[in-house]
Design an enzyme around this catalytic site. Structure first.
Site, mmCIF file in Angstrom:
data_model
loop_
_atom_site.group_PDB
_atom_site.id
_atom_site.type_symbol
_atom_site.label_atom_id
_atom_site.label_comp_id
_atom_site.label_asym_id
_atom_site.label_seq_id
_atom_site.Cartn_x
_atom_site.Cartn_y
_atom_site.Cartn_z
ATOM 1 N N ARG A 275 -22.178 3.040 38.423
ATOM 2 C CA ARG A 275 -23.345 2.266 38.559
ATOM 3 C C ARG A 275 -24.566 3.086 38.954
ATOM 4 N NH1 ARG A 275 -22.416 -2.592 41.887
ATOM 5 N NH2 ARG A 275 -21.294 -0.993 43.013
ATOM 6 N N ASN B 63 -20.447 -4.144 38.198
ATOM 7 C CA ASN B 63 -19.177 -4.507 38.157
ATOM 8 C C ASN B 63 -18.605 -5.859 37.686
ATOM 9 O OD1 ASN B 63 -18.562 -1.668 38.916
ATOM 10 N ND2 ASN B 63 -18.492 -2.106 41.238
#
Length: 89
Positions: free
Chosen positions: A18, A36
């Site tokens: 990320r 996520n």
């Protein structure tokens, strides 16, 4: 300009994907977000030129520790945005 909702499966959580995606998005001039999912996958919305999105996904795939398969890719409506962000799960 195009926008895609993309879900990645594989070695995508616990490897810094990320935050690496956020940094790479600036380089590729992509807006959108990444988060996520509770399933262990990672979901992204990517907006930019198609060649930039393709290059961005290729770049992420070759980063150490990350390996993924795109399990869903759907073109969606463009949204007015200024940046790429990491969303909470």
């Amino acid at each position: 300009m195009t926008r895609w909702n993309v879900i990645l499966s594989g070695r995508v959580q616990g490897v810094g994907l990320r935050y690496r995606a956020k940094m790479a998005a600036q380089q590729f001039q992509i807006t959108g977000w990444v988060r996520n999912r509770s399933s262990g996958d990672v979901e992204m919305e990517l907006q930019g030129e198609q060649y930039a999105i393709d290059g961005f996904l290729e770049y992420l795939y070759h980063l150490p520790g990350i390996r993924y398969t795109i399990v869903q890719a759907e073109e969606i409506d463009i949204k007015p945005e200024q940046q790429f962000r990491v969303k909470a799960t």
